[in-house]
Write an enzyme that holds these catalytic residues in place. Structure first.
Site, PDB file in Angstrom:
ATOM      1  N   HIS A 209       0.788  -1.226   0.000  1.00  0.00           N
ATOM      2  CA  HIS A 209       0.000   0.000   0.000  1.00  0.00           C
ATOM      3  C   HIS A 209       0.820   1.276   0.000  1.00  0.00           C
ATOM      4  O   HIS A 209       0.270   2.363  -0.097  1.00  0.00           O
ATOM      5  CB  HIS A 209      -0.950   0.035   1.207  1.00  0.00           C
ATOM      6  CG  HIS A 209      -0.262   0.391   2.488  1.00  0.00           C
ATOM      7  ND1 HIS A 209       0.512  -0.497   3.180  1.00  0.00           N
ATOM      8  CD2 HIS A 209      -0.208   1.557   3.190  1.00  0.00           C
ATOM      9  CE1 HIS A 209       1.003   0.096   4.255  1.00  0.00           C
ATOM     10  NE2 HIS A 209       0.583   1.348   4.287  1.00  0.00           N
TER      11      HIS A 209
HETATM   12  C1  UD1 Z   1      -2.202   5.493   6.071  1.00  0.00           C
HETATM   13  C2  UD1 Z   1      -0.909   5.963   6.720  1.00  0.00           C
HETATM   14  C3  UD1 Z   1       0.146   4.877   6.617  1.00  0.00           C
HETATM   15  C4  UD1 Z   1      -0.358   3.546   7.151  1.00  0.00           C
HETATM   16  C5  UD1 Z   1      -1.649   3.200   6.416  1.00  0.00           C
HETATM   17  C6  UD1 Z   1      -2.235   1.876   6.887  1.00  0.00           C
HETATM   18  C7  UD1 Z   1      -0.434   8.380   6.565  1.00  0.00           C
HETATM   19  C8  UD1 Z   1       0.390   9.387   5.889  1.00  0.00           C
HETATM   20  N1  UD1 Z   1      -0.377   7.142   6.048  1.00  0.00           N
HETATM   21  O1  UD1 Z   1      -1.969   5.362   4.687  1.00  0.00           O
HETATM   22  O2  UD1 Z   1       1.265   5.261   7.394  1.00  0.00           O
HETATM   23  O3  UD1 Z   1       0.610   2.545   6.929  1.00  0.00           O
HETATM   24  O4  UD1 Z   1      -2.596   4.256   6.648  1.00  0.00           O
HETATM   25  O5  UD1 Z   1      -3.411   1.587   6.235  1.00  0.00           O
HETATM   26  O6  UD1 Z   1      -1.086   8.682   7.529  1.00  0.00           O
HETATM   27  N2  UD1 Z   1      -9.630   4.584   2.447  1.00  0.00           N
HETATM   28  C9  UD1 Z   1     -10.782   3.816   2.438  1.00  0.00           C
HETATM   29  N3  UD1 Z   1     -11.314   3.437   3.627  1.00  0.00           N
HETATM   30  C10 UD1 Z   1     -10.760   3.777   4.819  1.00  0.00           C
HETATM   31  C11 UD1 Z   1      -9.585   4.552   4.798  1.00  0.00           C
HETATM   32  C12 UD1 Z   1      -9.030   4.930   3.622  1.00  0.00           C
HETATM   33  O7  UD1 Z   1     -11.323   3.500   1.384  1.00  0.00           O
HETATM   34  O8  UD1 Z   1     -11.305   3.423   5.876  1.00  0.00           O
HETATM   35  C13 UD1 Z   1      -9.028   5.045   1.186  1.00  0.00           C
HETATM   36  C14 UD1 Z   1      -9.019   6.561   1.132  1.00  0.00           C
HETATM   37  O9  UD1 Z   1     -10.113   7.028   0.451  1.00  0.00           O
HETATM   38  C15 UD1 Z   1      -7.726   6.917   0.436  1.00  0.00           C
HETATM   39  C16 UD1 Z   1      -6.871   5.704   0.608  1.00  0.00           C
HETATM   40  O10 UD1 Z   1      -7.669   4.663   1.162  1.00  0.00           O
HETATM   41  O11 UD1 Z   1      -7.916   7.145  -0.933  1.00  0.00           O
HETATM   42  C17 UD1 Z   1      -5.687   5.985   1.468  1.00  0.00           C
HETATM   43  O12 UD1 Z   1      -6.060   6.393   2.813  1.00  0.00           O
HETATM   44  P1  UD1 Z   1      -5.106   7.403   3.630  1.00  0.00           P
HETATM   45  O13 UD1 Z   1      -5.551   7.524   5.017  1.00  0.00           O
HETATM   46  O14 UD1 Z   1      -4.935   8.634   2.822  1.00  0.00           O
HETATM   47  O15 UD1 Z   1      -3.669   6.745   3.628  1.00  0.00           O
HETATM   48  P2  UD1 Z   1      -3.176   5.241   3.656  1.00  0.00           P
HETATM   49  O16 UD1 Z   1      -2.596   4.927   2.333  1.00  0.00           O
HETATM   50  O17 UD1 Z   1      -4.231   4.315   4.196  1.00  0.00           O
END
Ligand code: UD1
Length: 378
Positions: A209
């Protein structure tokens, strides 16, 4: 002591769980749990609360997704009134996600003491959003709890006062050890077998990821080149992160993946099922930080698809090999694992299930809520 505890994203939940249990043994602590809502859906958040017995958050900021600036700013805007209303003595942060630095900045500017659990880890790669979060959070924290000696060394090199730094072990490993027996009773292997995903001859577990891997189609493709080879030998189980699933579609790579008959995509899965998969896999391929540590604690071989790690103990004495995204290097490491050409891994010092206990003892001592200081490691 009124202590606000922050969680936001999936890897935070297993770190806060043992602390919430430990607080219950101490009537001088009044804990409040704040969920920023960075991760918000059933499979990325709610499921972990239920499985790990984490109490419902006292406050949910419900910020959701956004660019880094938007997400960080929204958390800050929502968290400041919480601090003003509740007037905590301290705010406790875990890990390195956007929620960590956002709440840290709010607290420190209001003159509230800041406690960082999992401090000092450094990948020395400033293109990684988490590295920025780590460096900044540590620089404003009053009390810094480290999981491994490299963390202590990094903080000292950065000029942090040694009196603020405590090596206590790892709360995430507290959770792993507390739940391993339950996890081993999970039916996930049975379920995957029933679906025809396993052949009884072992399997490989894959997670991906990191933006550096999955936001760049060239890098993502190189990793998939190696995966394509490995799935000819072993079924690969791939619980897929929402970011990765989105990008597979955007880059038009989903057809290629679906064509690999031995690669099985799952939605994100719960903690107990995932722990059972890690403990049972021949090999774990990952770009996660925490999984490098969980496989080390489980002594299961891990190949990390990153150029660096902020958790060097996992590669120095644990079961981890850092190989990046080059298919040749990935396959070389893979061949070493399946031919048994790897050294016997060790468990890092203090990864013994007692980190939360040590942390609460130190908080008690430092903030003079203390009756005893025995057994503290400083
Ligand atoms: C975040 C953390 C990362 C951690 C990871 C674990 C930061 C900078 N990054 O990255 O350190 O390893 O979480 O998962 O804080 N999304 C969903 N459902 C959810 C949450 C997110 O669909 O419940 C989607 C969001 O719409 C987004 C993507 O996943 O497009 C990424 O979510 P985001 O919180 O931006 O960062 P992660 O890549 O999950």
């Amino acid at each position: 002591m009124k202590l606000i505890n922050i969680v936001g994203a999936r890897p935070n939940f297993m770190k806060i769980a043992p602390l919430m249990v430990e607080y219950q043994k101490h009537d001088w602590i009044e804990p409040l749990l704040v969920h920023t809502g960075q991760h918000y859906d059933e499979k990325m958040s709610h499921l972990f609360f239920r499985e790990l017995g984490i109490p419902e958050p006292d406050i949910n900021l419900e910020v959701g997704s956004g660019s880094h600036a938007v997400q960080t700013a929204e958390i800050m805007k929502a968290f400041e009134p919480v601090c003003l209303e509740h007037q905590p003595d301290a705010v406790l942060l875990v890990g390195d996600v956007n929620s960590t630095i956002a709440c840290g900045l709010v607290a420190v500017k209001l003159g509230i003491k800041l406690i960082h659990v999992e401090a000092g880890l450094r990948s020395f790669d400033r293109t990684m959003p988490e590295e920025i979060n780590r460096v900044l959070t540590d620089s404003i924290s009053d009390l810094l709890f480290c999981t491994e000696q490299a963390g202590v060394n990094n903080l000292l090199r950065e000029g942090v006062d040694s009196e603020k730094i405590y090596m206590v072990g790892h709360v995430m490993i507290d959770t792993l050890l507390a739940h391993l027996d339950r996890a081993m009773k999970s039916t996930i292997l049975h379920d995957l077998n029933y679906k025809g995903y396993l052949d009884g001859d072992g399997f490989v577990l894959l997670t991906l990821h990191r933006p550096s891997n999955v936001d760049d189609p060239k890098t993502f493709t190189r990793i998939m080149d190696a995966i394509e080879v490995i799935q000819k030998d072993f079924p690969i189980i791939f619980p897929i992160h929402p970011r990765t699933r989105k990008n597979l579609k955007t880059f038009g790579m989903d057809n290629r993946l679906h064509a690999l008959s031995n690669l099985h995509l799952l939605d994100p899965i719960g903690y107990l099922d995932f722990l059972k998969l890690q403990a049972s896999a021949q090999l774990v391929l990952t770009d996660s930080g925490g999984i490098q540590e969980e496989t080390t604690a489980l002594q299961v071989p891990c190949i990390t698809l990153r150029e660096n790690t902020e958790r060097p103990v996992t590669a120095e004495i644990g079961s981890n090999q850092i190989v990046g995204s080059d298919p040749e290097r990935i396959l070389k490491a893979y061949n070493n694992v399946i031919s048994g050409n790897i050294r016997k891994p060790q468990i890092p010092p203090l990864w013994d299930g007692k980190a939360a206990e040590r942390i609460v003892q130190v908080i008690q001592k430092v903030y003079s809520f203390s009756t005893t200081t025995a057994g503290i490691i400083s």
